[in-house]
Design an enzyme around this catalytic site. Structure first.
Site, mmCIF file in Angstrom:
data_model
loop_
_atom_site.group_PDB
_atom_site.id
_atom_site.type_symbol
_atom_site.label_atom_id
_atom_site.label_comp_id
_atom_site.label_asym_id
_atom_site.label_seq_id
_atom_site.Cartn_x
_atom_site.Cartn_y
_atom_site.Cartn_z
ATOM 1 N N HIS A 1 2.935 -10.313 14.469
ATOM 2 C CA HIS A 1 1.963 -9.907 13.369
ATOM 3 C C HIS A 1 2.586 -8.830 12.773
ATOM 4 O O HIS A 1 2.739 -8.472 11.803
ATOM 5 C CB HIS A 1 0.645 -9.365 13.893
ATOM 6 C CG HIS A 1 -0.246 -8.967 13.107
ATOM 7 N ND1 HIS A 1 -0.515 -9.496 11.720
ATOM 8 C CD2 HIS A 1 -1.051 -7.607 12.792
ATOM 9 C CE1 HIS A 1 -1.336 -8.492 11.001
ATOM 10 N NE2 HIS A 1 -1.794 -7.714 11.669
ATOM 11 N N LEU B 1 -3.192 0.032 7.652
ATOM 12 C CA LEU B 1 -3.495 0.519 6.255
ATOM 13 C C LEU B 1 -3.558 2.182 6.256
ATOM 14 O O LEU B 1 -3.526 2.665 5.206
ATOM 15 C CB LEU B 1 -4.827 0.176 5.825
ATOM 16 C CG LEU B 1 -4.905 -1.410 5.990
ATOM 17 C CD1 LEU B 1 -6.385 -2.094 5.544
ATOM 18 C CD2 LEU B 1 -3.864 -2.211 4.870
ATOM 19 N N LEU C 1 0.712 -1.371 0.066
ATOM 20 C CA LEU C 1 0.028 0.179 -0.121
ATOM 21 C C LEU C 1 0.753 1.257 -0.138
ATOM 22 O O LEU C 1 0.427 2.144 -0.717
ATOM 23 C CB LEU C 1 -0.972 0.044 1.324
ATOM 24 C CG LEU C 1 -2.229 -0.770 1.218
ATOM 25 C CD1 LEU C 1 -3.084 -0.625 2.382
ATOM 26 C CD2 LEU C 1 -3.168 -0.282 0.013
ATOM 27 N N GLY D 1 4.063 1.591 -0.794
ATOM 28 C CA GLY D 1 4.938 1.857 -1.938
ATOM 29 C C GLY D 1 3.955 2.129 -3.301
ATOM 30 O O GLY D 1 4.437 2.979 -4.204
ATOM 31 N N ARG E 1 0.667 -0.823 17.915
ATOM 32 C CA ARG E 1 -0.263 -0.362 17.041
ATOM 33 C C ARG E 1 -1.715 -0.585 17.094
ATOM 34 O O ARG E 1 -2.055 -1.903 17.434
ATOM 35 C CB ARG E 1 0.203 -0.615 15.687
ATOM 36 C CG ARG E 1 -0.967 -0.342 14.383
ATOM 37 C CD ARG E 1 -0.177 -0.774 13.339
ATOM 38 N NE ARG E 1 -0.210 -1.940 12.668
ATOM 39 C CZ ARG E 1 -1.367 -2.774 12.576
ATOM 40 N NH1 ARG E 1 -2.714 -2.227 12.614
ATOM 41 N NH2 ARG E 1 -1.470 -4.156 12.608
ATOM 42 N N GLU F 1 5.095 0.537 7.128
ATOM 43 C CA GLU F 1 5.749 -0.330 8.076
ATOM 44 C C GLU F 1 7.299 -0.251 8.370
ATOM 45 O O GLU F 1 7.752 -0.850 9.431
ATOM 46 C CB GLU F 1 4.936 -2.006 8.180
ATOM 47 C CG GLU F 1 5.362 -2.510 9.323
ATOM 48 C CD GLU F 1 4.775 -4.092 9.279
ATOM 49 O OE1 GLU F 1 5.050 -4.846 10.213
ATOM 50 O OE2 GLU F 1 4.270 -4.490 8.278
ATOM 51 N N ARG G 1 -4.403 -4.698 21.359
ATOM 52 C CA ARG G 1 -3.770 -6.104 21.121
ATOM 53 C C ARG G 1 -2.823 -6.425 21.932
ATOM 54 O O ARG G 1 -2.798 -7.705 22.266
ATOM 55 C CB ARG G 1 -3.135 -5.928 19.739
ATOM 56 C CG ARG G 1 -4.086 -5.763 18.330
ATOM 57 C CD ARG G 1 -3.368 -5.696 17.186
ATOM 58 N NE ARG G 1 -4.501 -5.586 16.024
ATOM 59 C CZ ARG G 1 -4.224 -5.152 14.727
ATOM 60 N NH1 ARG G 1 -2.917 -5.068 14.366
ATOM 61 N NH2 ARG G 1 -5.291 -5.161 13.993
#
Length: 669
Positions: free
Chosen positions: A431, A471, A43, A45, A465, A455, A337
């Site tokens: 992850h 995204l 996404l 790049g 995060r 990232e 998370r």
């Protein structure tokens, strides 16, 4: 060491508004003389290459996959955050900004995060204009759902395949620029070194993965958008080809590497089944909107489930421990998370795990409550105010299928269990990586002309995060940050002319890459690349994983150093360099993983606190929650490469200063 010349202070605390109206932009008719290299076409790049191509630059885009459509961005399932306040629940730019800083445990740079929140709404408009099929409500408006770490609904989504749909939107924009001749795409090419000329990034050495040929490519600026480094653990939710090579080569050329110990463990992944597994599968965090996480209250029930003598559906409601709802009543199953992952680990370590694998690690994600609630709502909406239990269950399952059908199908194909009938088995897994190449506010590394996006950089997420923010960051960097900041940098290069690839710097860089490849090909070892990668992964997971301590980290540093020596002496790479050779590709990548793994352990060892994804067992309160040390560790740890011996790496500190947010204990109770 305090902030020093390695980290340019003037670029850290600026606000977006300080820059955007005063940039030295390059006039469109001058741009065809300027070349830009983009490494990685996920996404970040793909959106960057498309945007810069649209602006008239000559862009060369590189990906190791056979198409940008195979970038790991497609694996993102749950959604993308944006402060649109479509649900009228009090969301705002400031609230998204605050939630992201708090979710990152107050270890993110304030200015970058505020810019991210500012442009988030524009991302949705951009993607809708590209035709991304976001989910919509009955009236036609875009729908939202909740994600961990927030109490508002700000996550836009496209079923359980949001990343794929967003990437297709960016890919369509990229394809248009390829068709116009402004972007040249190099599929099946891997960057193996950065070339600097007079201290500036001026190109790369890439290997054609089909023919094995080494190629020199020059440019006036290089953008690294190559993703994260989760595969240092071997088992992760990342695609098996995901690697850190581009970012690590930039680091070895002088770019600082920041916060490598900040690694996100995702709480909802399918548990490990066996020692021969090579990848883990993510189940979207969006499922925590509808599912309730639990384990049996009685150890004997957990033991019976593991032995196959009891089914989860046979456990009475009063005998279930909904431990997230018990420990964190304000957020319940939607805690961030890192919090959810540690809570699951605590229950399994205490003997309440339900999966019959080597470690008995697993908890349930149960949708039975949601089936009943949504089934009753659906029946009422149809005018049936006294539905039978069978009708309620049927309508509830239909609602789940519309919302999460592809995720449930994927789970059933992998596990051969029907999640509509029996709870999903989940457990945390590696992850996402919050650390990465250090960048300033303009996303430029400490190497002039080398920009890092998505990232691959460290800039926006602190120590943890929030879900659906990856995204958001990738598209914000590609569509709304780099077009400004790269143009600002390139304004001084309009008279530079074409960068020659015949200079000594390119010759030396190519020879260095060739020498490394030849050493692997000619090394007559006895063990495969995967043998060493798996051993590295075990060290990392056991000692630099979800929980860390001083003794384990010191052991990890020495064990990885010994593994590195053995790797170079005893690895066997079949085939030759001048052909398609996946084992050679893996060897080059694992070499970088080994170095990075040692640096991650060193970074975790120096950070004597617990924050976000970095949990030191020595620094926790009586209830097992993290204990931050804001007085001594409110900084970005940026490491400088000092040669082949990673233990010699030098730490630089960027102090974090908060002007608009009051630092507080992170409380989700």
């Amino acid at each position: 060491m305090k902030l020093d010349s390695k980290i340019p202070e003037g670029h850290i605390s600026k606000k977006w508004t300080d820059y955007k109206d005063h940039l030295k932009l390059v006039a469109p008719n001058n741009r065809p003389k300027i070349d830009i290299i983009v490494v990685g076409t996920g996404l970040a790049g793909a959106s960057a290459a498309a945007s810069l191509g649209e602006m008239g630059y000559n862009v060369k885009a590189f990906c190791y996959q056979d198409s940008p459509r195979r970038a790991h961005s497609i694996a993102a399932q749950g959604g993308i955050n944006a402060a649109k306040n479509y649900q009228n629940d009090g969301d705002s730019i400031f609230r998204l900004f605050y939630d992201t800083i708090k979710g990152g445990d107050y270890r993110a740079r304030e200015a970058n995060v505020h810019r991210l929140a500012e442009v988030s709404g524009n991302i949705i408009d951009q993607c809708v204009a590209q035709g991304v099929p976001f989910a919509r409500e009955y009236g036609g408006l875009l729908d939202n759902r909740s994600f961990g770490g927030t109490q508002v609904q700000r996550t836009f989504y496209a079923a359980g395949q949001t990343g794929q749909q967003l990437l297709l939107g960016a890919y369509s924009a990229l394809s248009r620029q390829i068709g116009l001749g402004r972007v040249k795409m190099y599929n099946r090419h891997e960057m193996l070194d950065l070339v600097k000329v007079d201290g500036k990034a001026r190109g790369i050495i890439a290997r054609n993965l089909v023919t094995g040929e080494l190629e020199r490519h020059s440019a006036h600026a290089v953008i690294i958008a190559s993703g994260g480094y989760g595969n240092v653990y071997f088992l992760s939710t990342n695609a098996m080809g995901s690697n850190v090579t581009a970012g690590w080569k930039v680091h070895k050329q002088g770019a600082l590497f920041a916060n490598p110990c900040f690694v996100q463990i995702h709480p909802t992944c399918i548990p490990v089944h066996g020692v021969n597994q090579s990848k883990l599968t993510l189940m979207s965090e969006s499922l925590r909107n509808s599912g309730r996480i639990w384990v049996p209250k009685k150890k004997e029930d957990a033991e019976a489930i593991r032995a196959g003598q009891l089914k989860p559906t046979q456990i009475a409601e009063e005998d279930r421990d909904y431990f997230l709802e018990r420990r964190y009543p304000a957020f319940g199953n939607l805690v961030p998370r890192d919090v959810a992952s540690r809570a699951a680990k605590e229950r399994c370590d205490a003997g309440f795990g339900i999966e019959a694998n080597d470690t008995n690690e697993g908890v349930y994600l149960d949708f039975s409550t949601e089936v009943q609630n949504k089934g009753k709502q659906a029946a009422y909406a149809k005018g049936n105010h006294n539905p039978t239990p069978e009708e309620v269950t049927k309508l509830g399952k239909q609602w789940l299928e519309e919302k999460y059908g592809n995720l449930f199908t994927m789970y059933q194909k992998i596990t051969d269990e029907n999640p509509y009938e029996t709870p999903m088995k989940i457990y945390p897994a590696v992850h996402y990586t919050m650390g990465g190449v250090w960048v300033d506010y303009n996303l430029q590394s400490t190497i002039p002309g080398c920009f890092v996006a998505g990232e691959a950089n460290f800039s926006d997420h602190g120590a943890n995060r929030l879900g659906a923010s990856a995204l958001m960051q990738g598209l914000a960097d590609g569509y709304f940050v780099l077009p400004y900041t790269v143009s600002n940098y390139l304004a001084d290069d309009i008279r530079t002319g074409k960068i020659s690839t015949d200079s000594q710097e390119f010759i030396d860089a190519e020879n260095n890459v060739k020498s490394t490849i030849e050493k692997f090909i000619n090394n007559k070892g006895s063990k495969s690349v995967d043998h060493f990668h798996k051993r590295l992964g075990l060290i990392m997971w056991n000692k630099v994983g979800m929980a860390r301590n001083e003794q384990g980290l010191k052991q990890a540093i020495s064990e990885i150093a010994a593994l590195k020596e053995e790797f170079y002496n005893d690895v066997y790479v079949p085939g030759s360099a001048d052909e398609l050779n996946p084992e050679l590709e893996k060897a080059l990548r694992v070499a970088d993983f080994i170095d990075l793994g040692q640096l991650m352990a060193m970074d975790a060892l120096q950070r004597n606190e617990s924050c976000g994804g970095h949990f030191r067992e020595e620094y926790q309160d009586e209830e097992g929650e993290t204990l931050r040390d804001d007085e001594n560790f409110s900084f970005v740890g940026a490491w400088e490469y000092k040669g082949n011996d990673i233990s010699k790496a030098e730490l630089h500190k960027e102090e974090l200063k908060y002007e608009f947010i009051k630092i507080a204990a992170r409380n989700y109770k």
